[in-house]
Design a protein around this motif. Structure first.
Motif, mmCIF file in Angstrom:
data_model
loop_
_atom_site.group_PDB
_atom_site.id
_atom_site.type_symbol
_atom_site.label_atom_id
_atom_site.label_comp_id
_atom_site.label_asym_id
_atom_site.label_seq_id
_atom_site.Cartn_x
_atom_site.Cartn_y
_atom_site.Cartn_z
ATOM 1 N N ALA A 154 0.816 -1.226 -0.060
ATOM 2 C CA ALA A 154 -0.031 -0.012 0.115
ATOM 3 C C ALA A 154 0.897 1.146 -0.010
ATOM 4 N N MET A 155 0.316 2.350 -0.661
ATOM 5 C CA MET A 155 1.240 3.430 -0.728
ATOM 6 C C MET A 155 0.214 4.814 -0.684
ATOM 7 N N MET A 156 0.751 5.813 -0.129
ATOM 8 C CA MET A 156 0.040 7.142 -0.375
ATOM 9 C C MET A 156 1.132 8.303 -0.004
ATOM 10 N N ASP A 157 0.616 9.486 -0.473
ATOM 11 C CA ASP A 157 1.765 10.574 0.138
ATOM 12 C C ASP A 157 0.785 11.241 1.328
ATOM 13 N N LEU A 158 1.854 11.970 2.116
ATOM 14 C CA LEU A 158 1.312 12.593 3.562
ATOM 15 C C LEU A 158 1.041 13.943 3.395
ATOM 16 N N SER A 159 -0.486 14.289 3.013
ATOM 17 C CA SER A 159 -0.561 15.601 2.635
ATOM 18 C C SER A 159 -1.555 16.084 4.432
ATOM 19 N N ASP A 160 -2.013 15.371 4.711
ATOM 20 C CA ASP A 160 -3.056 15.752 5.930
ATOM 21 C C ASP A 160 -2.484 15.320 7.139
ATOM 22 N N GLY A 161 -1.339 14.664 7.613
ATOM 23 C CA GLY A 161 -0.748 14.499 8.614
ATOM 24 C C GLY A 161 -0.705 13.071 8.724
ATOM 25 N N LEU A 162 0.417 12.437 9.583
ATOM 26 C CA LEU A 162 0.670 11.066 9.552
ATOM 27 C C LEU A 162 -0.686 10.148 9.978
ATOM 28 N N ALA A 163 -1.051 10.620 11.252
ATOM 29 C CA ALA A 163 -2.049 9.945 11.949
ATOM 30 C C ALA A 163 -3.308 9.565 11.077
ATOM 31 N N GLY A 164 -3.789 10.709 10.489
ATOM 32 C CA GLY A 164 -4.938 10.608 9.819
ATOM 33 C C GLY A 164 -4.730 10.002 8.408
ATOM 34 N N ASP A 165 -3.697 10.393 7.733
ATOM 35 C CA ASP A 165 -3.316 9.613 6.310
ATOM 36 C C ASP A 165 -3.002 8.214 6.568
ATOM 37 N N LEU A 166 -2.357 7.676 7.526
ATOM 38 C CA LEU A 166 -2.355 6.337 7.782
ATOM 39 C C LEU A 166 -3.685 5.924 8.255
ATOM 40 N N GLY A 167 -4.601 6.381 8.893
ATOM 41 C CA GLY A 167 -5.823 5.896 9.045
ATOM 42 C C GLY A 167 -6.695 5.555 7.583
ATOM 43 N N HIS A 168 -6.427 6.471 6.409
ATOM 44 C CA HIS A 168 -6.929 5.937 5.186
ATOM 45 C C HIS A 168 -6.533 4.604 4.814
ATOM 46 N N ILE A 169 -5.217 4.474 4.954
ATOM 47 C CA ILE A 169 -4.546 2.940 4.468
ATOM 48 C C ILE A 169 -5.206 1.835 5.568
ATOM 49 N N LEU A 170 -5.309 2.083 6.712
ATOM 50 C CA LEU A 170 -6.059 1.003 7.491
ATOM 51 C C LEU A 170 -7.163 1.039 7.138
ATOM 52 N N ALA A 171 -8.128 1.871 7.039
ATOM 53 C CA ALA A 171 -9.292 1.778 6.574
ATOM 54 C C ALA A 171 -9.471 0.900 5.379
ATOM 55 N N ALA A 172 -8.825 1.312 4.289
ATOM 56 C CA ALA A 172 -8.984 0.670 2.840
ATOM 57 C C ALA A 172 -8.514 -0.689 2.985
ATOM 58 N N SER A 173 -7.638 -0.962 3.817
ATOM 59 C CA SER A 173 -6.879 -2.320 3.909
ATOM 60 C C SER A 173 -7.575 -3.161 5.019
ATOM 61 N N ARG A 174 -8.441 -2.494 5.960
ATOM 62 C CA ARG A 174 -8.971 -3.273 7.162
ATOM 63 C C ARG A 174 -8.086 -3.812 7.987
ATOM 64 N N VAL A 175 -7.153 -3.062 8.281
ATOM 65 C CA VAL A 175 -6.173 -3.439 9.325
ATOM 66 C C VAL A 175 -5.920 -2.307 10.325
ATOM 67 N N GLY A 176 -5.182 -2.743 11.242
ATOM 68 C CA GLY A 176 -4.636 -1.763 12.352
ATOM 69 C C GLY A 176 -3.036 -1.336 12.220
ATOM 70 N N ALA A 177 -2.653 -0.499 13.230
ATOM 71 C CA ALA A 177 -1.190 -0.534 12.946
ATOM 72 C C ALA A 177 -0.586 -0.165 14.607
ATOM 73 N N VAL A 178 0.778 -0.266 14.652
ATOM 74 C CA VAL A 178 1.452 0.194 15.718
ATOM 75 C C VAL A 178 2.591 1.131 15.332
ATOM 76 N N LEU A 179 2.768 2.330 15.613
ATOM 77 C CA LEU A 179 3.894 3.181 15.191
ATOM 78 C C LEU A 179 4.626 3.235 16.308
ATOM 79 N N ASP A 180 6.030 3.260 16.029
ATOM 80 C CA ASP A 180 7.131 3.560 17.080
ATOM 81 C C ASP A 180 7.397 4.573 17.113
ATOM 82 N N GLY A 181 6.952 5.674 18.228
ATOM 83 C CA GLY A 181 7.402 6.850 18.260
ATOM 84 C C GLY A 181 8.605 7.529 18.281
ATOM 85 N N ARG A 182 9.441 6.613 18.641
ATOM 86 C CA ARG A 182 11.044 6.928 18.653
ATOM 87 C C ARG A 182 11.637 6.704 17.394
#
Ligand code: ADP
Ligand code: MG
Length: 303
Positions: free
Chosen positions: A198-226
């Motif tokens: 999956a791929m997209m460009d970040l135009s509206d902020g990582l959390a929101g944009d990743l949310g689009h991939i998660l919704a489209a792919s029907r998955v969740g995610a863990v981000l490592d803040g560090r």
């Protein structure tokens, strides 16, 4: 007296644009007729269409360098084509211009657009020019991709690694949003050597944009803040919620992810987390080690 758009007139401006373009490529009919004429797609290719609009006081403030506005207007669309794994080809440009705007500024704006377009081999084939209270720039761009080779947002799977192509956050205060490099080379590299799930460009902020991939792919995610790369003055919350980073966000299945991480790629690809089952939602591991579930909300207009 300095000359204004009103004094130059619509057709004076269009003629200047026409003369500012290099030679029209073979098979194209560009500015001057009722429509542009484009040569047929090569066989085995699909076209990608994208359009983006920039409005004064929404996407840039008054007094911003016109050539940077021009760059941004074109680079936003280039970033979208990159996000699909395509190659940009040509564009139309529609301009809403205040009659009192100085011709000098309009010419800088258009030169900024043409310069960025030419850098990526994009042909300006036509457009529209109208009067407007504020500056409005709408770019419609066409790219191409091999049949079926475009990269959607819907293919991420649990276990995939999440990557970004550069630092995030504080794009507006640092001026990044006016100067960014659209990640076409990075896109072509990953599509060629390790096609993302999956791929997209970040135009509206990582959390929101990743949310689009998660919704489209029907998955969740863990981000490592560090691991999330931060721009200059940005902190983690800026990286998650600020818009206009224009980096690529993509996911790779485990084997491809390892391959990319072990390879000295000529571009920066930073692993920032992994895809999980949908029920996990979007979790961020804070620098303290604490895990927080976050709403995948980014920038939206009208709110
Ligand atoms: P029409 O009335 O047929 O829509 P216009 O008078 O609006 O045509 O435009 C004349 C020509 O100039 C067209 O080929 C159009 O694509 C081109 N054109 C107008 N504005 C722009 C622009 N801002 N950039 C590039 N081409 C433009
Ligand atoms: Mg017109």
């Amino acid at each position: 007296m300095k000359s204004t758009v009103a004094q130059l007139g619509e057709f004076g401006l269009i003629e200047w644009i026409r003369q500012s373009l290099g030679k029209v490529p073979k098979g194209y009919v560009c500015i001057g007729d009722d429509t542009a004429v484009i040569p047929p797609l090569r066989s085995g290719e699909q076209s990608l269409e994208t359009t983006d609009m920039l409005v004064e006081d929404v996407h840039f403030v008054q007094g911003t360098s016109p050539s940077l506005i021009g760059h941004k207007a074109v680079a936003c669309s280039l970033s979208d084509i990159a996000a699909m794994g395509g190659k940009p080809r040509y564009m139309t440009v529609s301009l809403g211009l205040p009659p009192r705007m100085l011709v000098r500024d309009v010419k800088q704006l258009i030169r900024g657009m043409i310069k960025t377009a030419e850098q990526y081999g994009v042909v300006l084939v036509g457009g529209d020019t109208v009067k407007s209270a504020k500056i409005v720039i709408s770019v419609a761009m066409t790219g191409t991709v091999k049949n079926g080779a475009w990269v959607s947002r819907a293919g991420a799977r649990p276990g995939d690694t999440i990557f970004v192509t550069g630092p995030l956050g504080c794009s507006f205060p640092t001026g990044h949003h006016l100067r960014f490099t659209p990640r076409l080379k990075e896109s072509q590299y990953v599509v060629r050597y390790c096609k993302p799930s999956a791929m997209m460009d970040l135009s509206d902020g990582l959390a929101g944009d990743l949310g689009h991939i998660l919704a489209a792919s029907r998955v969740g995610a863990v981000l490592d803040g560090r691991a999330i790369p931060l721009r200059e003055t940005a902190v983690l919350s800026d990286a998650l919620s600020d818009g206009e980073d224009f980096e690529l966000l993509f996911t790779l299945p485990p084997r491809k992810a390892k391959w990319l991480q072990n390879r000295r790629a000529p571009y920066s690809f930073i692993a920032i987390g992994c895809i999980t089952e949908a029920k996990e939602g979007l979790t961020v591991i804070q620098p303290s080690g604490q895990r927080t579930k976050i709403q995948s909300k980014g920038f939206t207009h009208f709110s």
